[in-house]
Design a protein around this motif. Sequence first.
Motif, PDB file in Angstrom:
ATOM      1  N   ALA B 421       0.831  -1.205   0.000  1.00 50.87           N
ATOM      2  CA  ALA B 421       0.000   0.000   0.000  1.00 50.87           C
ATOM      3  C   ALA B 421       0.863   1.252   0.000  1.00 50.87           C
ATOM      4  O   ALA B 421       0.567   2.231  -0.707  1.00 50.87           O
ATOM      5  N   LEU B 422       1.937   1.203   0.828  1.00 49.99           N
ATOM      6  CA  LEU B 422       2.794   2.384   0.917  1.00 49.99           C
ATOM      7  C   LEU B 422       3.485   2.640  -0.439  1.00 49.99           C
ATOM      8  O   LEU B 422       3.579   3.786  -0.885  1.00 49.99           O
ATOM      9  N   GLU B 423       3.934   1.573  -1.097  1.00 52.44           N
ATOM     10  CA  GLU B 423       4.610   1.745  -2.394  1.00 52.44           C
ATOM     11  C   GLU B 423       3.678   2.384  -3.425  1.00 52.44           C
ATOM     12  O   GLU B 423       4.066   3.272  -4.180  1.00 52.44           O
ATOM     13  N   GLN B 424       2.438   1.951  -3.363  1.00 50.02           N
ATOM     14  CA  GLN B 424       1.474   2.511  -4.286  1.00 50.02           C
ATOM     15  C   GLN B 424       1.296   4.007  -4.050  1.00 50.02           C
ATOM     16  O   GLN B 424       1.271   4.805  -4.978  1.00 50.02           O
ATOM     17  N   VAL B 426       3.500   6.021  -2.726  1.00 52.35           N
ATOM     18  CA  VAL B 426       4.726   6.700  -3.143  1.00 52.35           C
ATOM     19  C   VAL B 426       4.707   6.882  -4.683  1.00 52.35           C
ATOM     20  O   VAL B 426       4.980   7.981  -5.177  1.00 52.35           O
ATOM     21  N   ASP B 427       4.341   5.825  -5.365  1.00 54.27           N
ATOM     22  CA  ASP B 427       4.287   5.931  -6.821  1.00 54.27           C
ATOM     23  C   ASP B 427       3.350   7.058  -7.253  1.00 54.27           C
ATOM     24  O   ASP B 427       3.678   7.885  -8.103  1.00 54.27           O
ATOM     25  N   GLU B 428       2.191   7.100  -6.638  1.00 53.17           N
ATOM     26  CA  GLU B 428       1.210   8.133  -6.984  1.00 53.17           C
ATOM     27  C   GLU B 428       1.729   9.527  -6.700  1.00 53.17           C
ATOM     28  O   GLU B 428       1.622  10.429  -7.527  1.00 53.17           O
ATOM     29  N   VAL B 429       2.334   9.706  -5.513  1.00 50.25           N
ATOM     30  CA  VAL B 429       2.829  11.039  -5.132  1.00 50.25           C
ATOM     31  C   VAL B 429       3.977  11.464  -6.036  1.00 50.25           C
ATOM     32  O   VAL B 429       4.013  12.607  -6.536  1.00 50.25           O
ATOM     33  N   LEU B 430       4.923  10.542  -6.316  1.00 51.56           N
ATOM     34  CA  LEU B 430       6.065  10.898  -7.158  1.00 51.56           C
ATOM     35  C   LEU B 430       5.585  11.251  -8.585  1.00 51.56           C
ATOM     36  O   LEU B 430       6.105  12.171  -9.213  1.00 51.56           O
ATOM     37  N   PRO B 459       3.345  15.486   1.476  1.00 49.66           N
ATOM     38  CA  PRO B 459       2.272  14.943   0.638  1.00 49.66           C
ATOM     39  C   PRO B 459       2.001  13.469   0.928  1.00 49.66           C
ATOM     40  O   PRO B 459       0.837  13.042   0.876  1.00 49.66           O
ATOM     41  N   LEU B 460       3.075  12.691   1.258  1.00 52.43           N
ATOM     42  CA  LEU B 460       2.870  11.264   1.548  1.00 52.43           C
ATOM     43  C   LEU B 460       2.021  11.081   2.807  1.00 52.43           C
ATOM     44  O   LEU B 460       1.101  10.272   2.848  1.00 52.43           O
ATOM     45  N   MET B 461       2.336  11.863   3.841  1.00 53.53           N
ATOM     46  CA  MET B 461       1.574  11.742   5.079  1.00 53.53           C
ATOM     47  C   MET B 461       0.135  12.155   4.827  1.00 53.53           C
ATOM     48  O   MET B 461      -0.801  11.577   5.375  1.00 53.53           O
ATOM     49  N   LYS B 462      -0.002  13.195   3.983  1.00 56.54           N
ATOM     50  CA  LYS B 462      -1.352  13.643   3.667  1.00 56.54           C
ATOM     51  C   LYS B 462      -2.125  12.540   2.950  1.00 56.54           C
ATOM     52  O   LYS B 462      -3.273  12.230   3.292  1.00 56.54           O
ATOM     53  N   ALA B 463      -1.440  11.929   1.969  1.00 57.38           N
ATOM     54  CA  ALA B 463      -2.071  10.859   1.205  1.00 57.38           C
ATOM     55  C   ALA B 463      -2.455   9.688   2.103  1.00 57.38           C
ATOM     56  O   ALA B 463      -3.477   9.040   1.877  1.00 57.38           O
ATOM     57  N   LEU B 472       9.147   3.658   6.946  1.00 59.10           N
ATOM     58  CA  LEU B 472       9.004   2.854   5.735  1.00 59.10           C
ATOM     59  C   LEU B 472       8.883   3.745   4.490  1.00 59.10           C
ATOM     60  O   LEU B 472       9.467   3.459   3.447  1.00 59.10           O
ATOM     61  N   PHE B 473       8.108   4.841   4.605  1.00 57.39           N
ATOM     62  CA  PHE B 473       8.003   5.800   3.503  1.00 57.39           C
ATOM     63  C   PHE B 473       9.397   6.238   3.072  1.00 57.39           C
ATOM     64  O   PHE B 473       9.712   6.307   1.894  1.00 57.39           O
ATOM     65  N   ASN B 474      10.210   6.534   4.071  1.00 59.76           N
ATOM     66  CA  ASN B 474      11.557   7.013   3.814  1.00 59.76           C
ATOM     67  C   ASN B 474      12.356   5.983   3.011  1.00 59.76           C
ATOM     68  O   ASN B 474      12.992   6.308   2.007  1.00 59.76           O
ATOM     69  N   GLU B 475      12.299   4.742   3.473  1.00 55.32           N
ATOM     70  CA  GLU B 475      13.040   3.674   2.810  1.00 55.32           C
ATOM     71  C   GLU B 475      12.598   3.529   1.339  1.00 55.32           C
ATOM     72  O   GLU B 475      13.415   3.417   0.425  1.00 55.32           O
TER      73      GLU B 475
END
Lengths: 485, 483
Positions: B421-424, B426-430, B459-463, B472-475
């Motif tokens: 879920a987190l990768e998804q 990140v992909d969306e935000v990037l 933005p990631l935390m917001k998402a 994990l987001f960082n990694e």
Amino acid sequence: MHNKSVAELSRELESGKISSVELTREFLDRIKAEDRQYNSFITVTEDQALADAKTADEQRAAGKASVWTGVPFAHKDIFCTNGVATTCGSKMLANFVPPYDATVTANFRAAGAVCLGKTNMDEFAMGSSNESSFFGAVTNPWGLNNGEKRVPGGSSGGSAAAIAARLVPAATATDTGGSIRQPAALCGVTGLKPTYGRVSRYGMIAFASSLDQGGTMARTAEDNALMLNVMAGFDPKDCTCVDRAVPDYTATLDEPLKGLRIGLPKEYFSDQLSPAMEQQVRNAVKEYEKLGATVKEVSLPRAKLAIAAYYVIAPAEASANLSRFDGVRYGYRCDNPKDLNDLYTRTRAEGFGGEVKRRILVGTYALSAGYFDAYYLKAQKVRRLIQQDFVNAFKEVDVLMSPVTPSPAFVQGEKTSDPVTMYLEDVFTIAVNLAGVPAMSVPAGFVDGLPVGLQIIGNYFEEARLLNAAHQYQQVTDWHQKLPQ
Amino acid sequence: MQWDIVIGLEIHVQLATKTKIFSGSSTAFGAEPNTQASAVDLAMPGTLPVPNEQAFRYAVMFGLAVNAEIGRRSVFDRKNYFYPDLPKGYQTTQLDHPIVGPGFVDIDLEDGSSKRVRIHHAHLEEDAGKSLHEDFDGMTGIDLNRAGTPLIEIVTEPDMNSAEEAVAFAKKLHSLVSSIGICDGDMSQGSLRFDVNISLKPKGSDELGTRTETKNLNSFRFMEQAIAHEVERQMDILEDGGRIIQETRLYNGERDESRSMRSKEEANDYRYFPCPDLLPVVIDDAFIESARDLLPELPDERKARFKEQYGLNDYDARLLSDDARIAAFFEEAVSQGKDAKLAANWVLGEFSARLNAEDKTVVQAPITGSQLGQLVARIADNTVSSSGAKKVFEALWNGDADNADAIIEAQGLKQVSDTGALEQMVDEVLAGMPDQVAQYQEEADPKKQKKMLGGFMGPLMKASKGQGNPKLFNEILVRKLGG
């Protein structure tokens, strides 16, 4: 009835020939009629005694009597009695009514004995003539016929005089340097100072804690044994009291004396003793030989140091023991003290008599910085040596015998101006207190119509042996039955 | 001139026995005057003292806790003086044969060093009553409830050289006697009272100067002030060429003033002698061992164990071990929270700060060690972020719920740690931030790159509605941007 012993009175009560109320009334009447001339009582508790006698009669009727139930006696006024004035012969405590019993008092109460009152004594037990009492001197019932009033000895002079005058059959007493034995000797009665620690000191007003010992006084050795049966024993309220089984002291009274080894300390047959006194003591020893005892001379080489050591140790302890009489919580308080110092100094100056003040001063001096080693510490070392003398003597013999006093009862006022002469009254009795061993005074004849006492000293906790020896002697002599004229 | 300060302490510690040292009266504080004074306490004629075995046991426990020799033959002496609140006219104390002989206590100083303070001896004695000079219209009231309360008087060697050291010692001693349970530690009720002996000597000199004694300090703050005051007073005198008079002084903490109580010349001759009513008490091996068995873990032992068992540093280990109650709280937290270092940080950080702010002791805290431990466990297993944890702590403290999990659930503070879920996300935000992605990838300095990561986190935390695991987001970010 008043000439009978405790043992005899107990049997009379048991047989129902007389009630305790009647007996109590008889003794109370005698006190009322006769004590004016002796002054042996400070307080007579007539109402309480009659009430207690009534209770005793009821107990006896209910079959719940012991030997002492309903037998009248008296307490030296040094033993605290719940609800009854306990003065210690002092103005300081003239108004003092303790809200508690001494252990000795409680024991007699529990035994059902009927206390008639409190006997006179030297102030705070300091004296050898009963002349230092705030309530006046006591007169010895002996020797009145030649018109002179003699001392009964002290400090238990009231108890001794009361017994000699047949005002009570028995009375408690205390002995710090001879205060049971010396008055017993001078009044012709039998007294026992037990081993230090044998009888609880709780509620017995302290003079010198390491020397004070409560004991017994009556006409016969048997009665002393009956008293000690009530008094002896461990008391959790006194940690100097020894936790050791108490025998029935009457059980061994009739043992034969064959083989008893008697030692005569040569230092106690010195030139301080008049030839007439010495003769009486030697006569008594001869009686013991007839009863099968063997006799040898022994030595207490350090006994001559006893008076000097005693008059450091006893006053030192007294100086602290009497500090509590400060006018703050109980007892005498001077009028209108202007500040704390005035309260202390006037209360104590007015409340204590001369001899008490003298001893407080001596004791305070002996404990002061710069003097402590030379007096108190040295005296304690001497005390240790004197104890050792007795331990050594008892390796060779079973009992020691000696005179109790250098001379018989002296005339009132004769020695009051010279304290040291007075202190020498106790020359043969003091070492016993320093050592802590038990000793008795037993009537053993007369000099110039005045009673002479034989001192019997025993090893630690051998009261039964002393009582046995005294009792056997009283089976073959009648000195203890003699009445003052 | 430079001066060395030399300080020795005498500490009166009231022992927490139920009854008095020589009578059966209660020692409880605060009763109506003279209701806890028996015939023995009043020194009525003929009464006698009987020693309280528990007082001996406590004194021996103290001796063992300060590594001292135990006096095998304990003798009581009478210290003679007249005072209305001293009923017998003497205090029963010990002069030549005290129950506790030479020992020592190690203290930790602020600079991280430690110091050994030697105990000269400690003796058993009875407390006096109280004189009440107010409310009696020119008279003095006497309350004998305190008379006969057992004390040990602890006498140190003059081993302390500053107010800091003296206070550190006093606090250590307070913690020691409280934690072994021989004193209630309540200084406001006089359960511990400090006398401070102070002298000055020229720096480096071997010869001790004349000392003064400042009596009856019953708080650490007053003690610190009194020492500072007395050092300054002596220094002024010495530097003016004067001489110090050996005397006893009283310090008034309210006014920061002191005055002479009595000089050496005015001192009493106490005429000490062995009390003939009390026989020497022989302390045998069995008694000592039975006292040793009663000793809980001592603070020094606990500190060593905390370092060993939990891998704590010296400072944290000391702060957590000094007070037995804090130590117990910490260990309860560790038992739930597993991560000891993290538990230590929370106990010494958030938790202690909150106690201080609300002026509460650890036993008054509204949360238990195990409640805090559960929260620590959720931080350790990434269930909740540290900022989320603070909200959970707040809610626990306020009693919103009785366990961390319930609060995390109710407030939605659970971190999303599902990497798919987190990768998804990140992909969306990037995908929505191509310029920033390009900037990042062109940057050669890894430090600046690291800084730039923060721009994606918001933005990631917001998402993730604040629930994404930041670690994990960082990694994931680093991997995706770098690759």
